[in-house]
Write a protein that holds these residues in place. Structure first.
Motif, PDB file in Angstrom:
ATOM      1  N   UNK A   1     -58.414 -71.159 -23.297  1.00  0.00           N
ATOM      2  CA  UNK A   1     -58.148 -69.737 -23.529  1.00  0.00           C
ATOM      3  C   UNK A   1     -56.796 -69.336 -22.944  1.00  0.00           C
ATOM      4  N   UNK A   2     -56.506 -69.852 -21.756  1.00  0.00           N
ATOM      5  CA  UNK A   2     -55.239 -69.503 -21.110  1.00  0.00           C
ATOM      6  C   UNK A   2     -54.049 -70.094 -21.864  1.00  0.00           C
ATOM      7  N   UNK A   3     -54.190 -71.319 -22.358  1.00  0.00           N
ATOM      8  CA  UNK A   3     -53.088 -71.955 -23.085  1.00  0.00           C
ATOM      9  C   UNK A   3     -52.884 -71.349 -24.471  1.00  0.00           C
ATOM     10  N   UNK A   4     -53.941 -70.736 -25.031  1.00  0.00           N
ATOM     11  CA  UNK A   4     -53.846 -70.156 -26.375  1.00  0.00           C
ATOM     12  C   UNK A   4     -53.652 -68.644 -26.361  1.00  0.00           C
ATOM     13  N   UNK A   5     -53.371 -68.070 -25.194  1.00  0.00           N
ATOM     14  CA  UNK A   5     -53.338 -66.604 -25.121  1.00  0.00           C
ATOM     15  C   UNK A   5     -52.215 -65.985 -25.941  1.00  0.00           C
ATOM     16  N   UNK A   6     -51.189 -66.790 -26.308  1.00  0.00           N
ATOM     17  CA  UNK A   6     -50.095 -66.228 -27.114  1.00  0.00           C
ATOM     18  C   UNK A   6     -50.495 -65.987 -28.566  1.00  0.00           C
ATOM     19  N   UNK A   7     -51.661 -66.525 -28.986  1.00  0.00           N
ATOM     20  CA  UNK A   7     -52.076 -66.297 -30.381  1.00  0.00           C
ATOM     21  C   UNK A   7     -52.445 -64.832 -30.610  1.00  0.00           C
ATOM     22  N   UNK A   8     -52.756 -64.094 -29.546  1.00  0.00           N
ATOM     23  CA  UNK A   8     -53.041 -62.664 -29.633  1.00  0.00           C
ATOM     24  C   UNK A   8     -52.274 -61.992 -28.493  1.00  0.00           C
ATOM     25  N   UNK A   9     -51.125 -61.451 -28.788  1.00  0.00           N
ATOM     26  CA  UNK A   9     -50.262 -60.935 -27.729  1.00  0.00           C
ATOM     27  C   UNK A   9     -50.903 -59.754 -27.018  1.00  0.00           C
ATOM     28  N   UNK A  10     -50.836 -59.797 -25.681  1.00  0.00           N
ATOM     29  CA  UNK A  10     -51.415 -58.723 -24.870  1.00  0.00           C
ATOM     30  C   UNK A  10     -50.429 -57.572 -24.766  1.00  0.00           C
ATOM     31  N   UNK A  11     -50.923 -56.325 -24.926  1.00  0.00           N
ATOM     32  CA  UNK A  11     -50.030 -55.170 -24.988  1.00  0.00           C
ATOM     33  C   UNK A  11     -49.637 -54.640 -23.616  1.00  0.00           C
ATOM     34  N   UNK A  12     -50.388 -55.011 -22.598  1.00  0.00           N
ATOM     35  CA  UNK A  12     -50.155 -54.424 -21.284  1.00  0.00           C
ATOM     36  C   UNK A  12     -49.472 -55.363 -20.307  1.00  0.00           C
ATOM     37  N   UNK A  13     -49.777 -55.167 -19.023  1.00  0.00           N
ATOM     38  CA  UNK A  13     -49.214 -55.975 -17.940  1.00  0.00           C
ATOM     39  C   UNK A  13     -49.850 -57.366 -17.985  1.00  0.00           C
TER      40      UNK A  13
END
Length: 481
Positions: free
Chosen positions: A64-76
């Motif tokens: 999950x941590x390595x793939x987190x760029x597949x859904x960009x987080x809008x916040x901090x």
């Protein structure tokens, strides 16, 4: 026809949906806490993490941590990282969003990751972070410590890059005895002494000498071989497997082989006219069993022939940037006979002597294992040479053609397609000097059942080819220049 795009696997869909849900929850937490209540935000993030850990396998957090760029987080991004990281994770690679996170966060967070095997901190690393890593991550095998770079204005109104990793940081990680792969900044030059922290050649030598299992040292634009050769320290034998060495000498290569007796990949660039053969002889006489040998600005001489006769049986990759018009058909045949296990070959030459006789009978059992071929010249007959190589192997997967003269390649490609020479091709790169019509490109796309990467000179006519790829849902990337 090129393979069609396949739908995402159920696992990838699940990962994307998980990250989407986690991002939404993180964003709600972040927006519900004012800026001056970040500790409360942290507490809620940790509560969410523990809830997820009670339901999901720990190893899933690495993914999950390595793939987190597949859904960009809008916040901090710190909020998301608080949820997606855990003390037992083995792999952490930062993403571009992490570059803005303050150093304090990394110092606090990385101190908990005692089981890390792979860590990528490119553009966020500092001496302070390395001190924490050195004390808390003893199992690391691969690390990227390319420094955080700050930009400031000098007195002369010019932009100055200030790095944040120095020899002190290198000393901090010298006790990571399991390291096998290390990526880092190049050593400072004379001017860089006045610009922030910098690593030195002495610091690099000290570090590699302290790491008994280090196999690969990645330093961009740095002549690692010459760095090792020039040291006055008594070092080695090192476990390094890959080395590039520019401006080499025969004595320097001899010393390098003594320092790195386990080399498997060696790249040598030589510009002097006087002792190129002596360099080749040192490699030939050594105990090295090279899998990959890259030679730039060399000639195909008797010494080169002797080197391949002695070491060619070990080579799986051979690259030669040849000068002096010394590459002939006999030389190419010798490469094939001496290197029966080659699966990758690169020949760059200006030779006018590389020709295929009209009634030449191709010998059997040479270049049969080739999977990747790169050819570059402006003088040889591209149709004859390419046909020669493709007749030798039925398994070619990657073809790169570099040509310096404007040439139409339509007839050559059609001839090879009809013979079935591209049946296993998945990567085709054609120089911008090579003209290919849209009709022939379509034929390539239709005929090559495994082709997934095609690079050609894109013209206005190529929109028709792009439309064809899109309409047929083909898993093929068409690139240009």
């Amino acid at each position: 026809m090129s393979p069609r795009k396949q739908p995402s696997t159920l696992f990838k869909i699940c990962i994307k949906n998980c990250i989407d849900l986690i991002n939404s929850a993180c964003y709600v937490i972040e927006k519900s806490c004012p800026e001056n209540m970040f500790h409360d935000c942290e507490r809620q993030a940790f509560e969410l993490k523990y809830y997820l850990m009670s339901m999901l396998p720990v190893r899933l957090f690495d993914i999950l941590c390595s793939e987190r760029t597949c859904c960009q987080y809008r916040g901090d991004p710190r909020v998301q990282l608080h949820v997606l990281t855990h003390p037992n994770m083995t792999v952490f690679r930062k993403c571009d969003l992490d570059n803005s996170i303050p150093q304090r966060f990394w110092v606090e967070t990385l101190s908990n990751f005692s089981r890390l095997i792979v860590l990528d901190l490119k553009f966020i690393c500092t001496d302070e972070i390395l001190q924490v890593i050195g004390m808390n991550c003893p199992l690391l095998e691969e690390i990227n410590i390319v420094s955080r770079v700050n930009i400031c204005k000098s007195l002369f109104n010019a932009s100055v890059l200030i790095r944040n990793v120095s020899d002190n940081g290198l000393c901090s990680i010298a006790n990571l005895k399991h390291l096998r792969v290390l990526a880092m900044d190049p050593p400072r030059n004379e001017r860089a002494n006045r610009v922030g922290r910098c690593v030195s050649q002495a610091g690099i030598i000290m570090l590699v000498n302290e790491l008994p299992y280090l196999e690969e040292l990645k330093i961009e634009s740095c002549d690692i071989g010459s760095t090792l050769i020039s040291t006055v320290m008594d070092i080695g034998p090192l476990s390094l497997r890959k080395i590039n060495c520019h401006f080499a000498s025969a004595e320097g290569i001899k010393k390098l082989i003594k320092i790195c007796p386990f080399l498997r990949e060696l790249s040598v660039t030589h510009l002097s006219e006087h002792n190129k053969d002596a360099i080749l002889e040192q490699i030939s006489l050594s105990e090295l069993r090279l899998n990959r040998l890259d030679l730039s600005f060399f000639s195909y001489t008797d010494s080169m022939q002797q080197l391949l006769a002695n070491k060619g049986n070990y080579l799986t990759h051979f690259s030669l940037w040849e000068i002096d018009h010394s590459l002939t058909l006999d030389a190419v045949l010798s490469i094939g006979y001496c290197c029966p296990n080659l699966n990758s070959l690169c020949l760059m030459t200006q030779s006018k002597c590389l020709t295929i006789p009209r009634y030449f009978r191709r010998p059997k059992n040479i270049f049969t294992e080739l999977r990747s071929l790169t050819l570059g010249n402006e003088n040889f007959n591209i149709d004859h040479i390419l046909t020669f190589f493709l007749d030798c192997t039925q398994f070619l997967e990657k073809l790169v053609l570099k040509y310096q003269t404007k040439t139409n390649l339509d007839d050559t490609l059609l001839h090879l397609l009809q013979k079935g020479s591209f049946s296993n091709m998945n990567y085709l790169w054609l120089d911008c000097t090579l003209d290919v019509s849209k009709e022939v490109l379509k034929q390539v796309v239709k005929t090559c059942e495994k082709l997934q990467m095609l690079t050609v000179a894109i013209t206005d006519e190529m929109t028709d080819v792009q439309r064809y790829i899109s309409e047929n849902n083909l898993d093929l990337k068409l690139g240009g220049y």
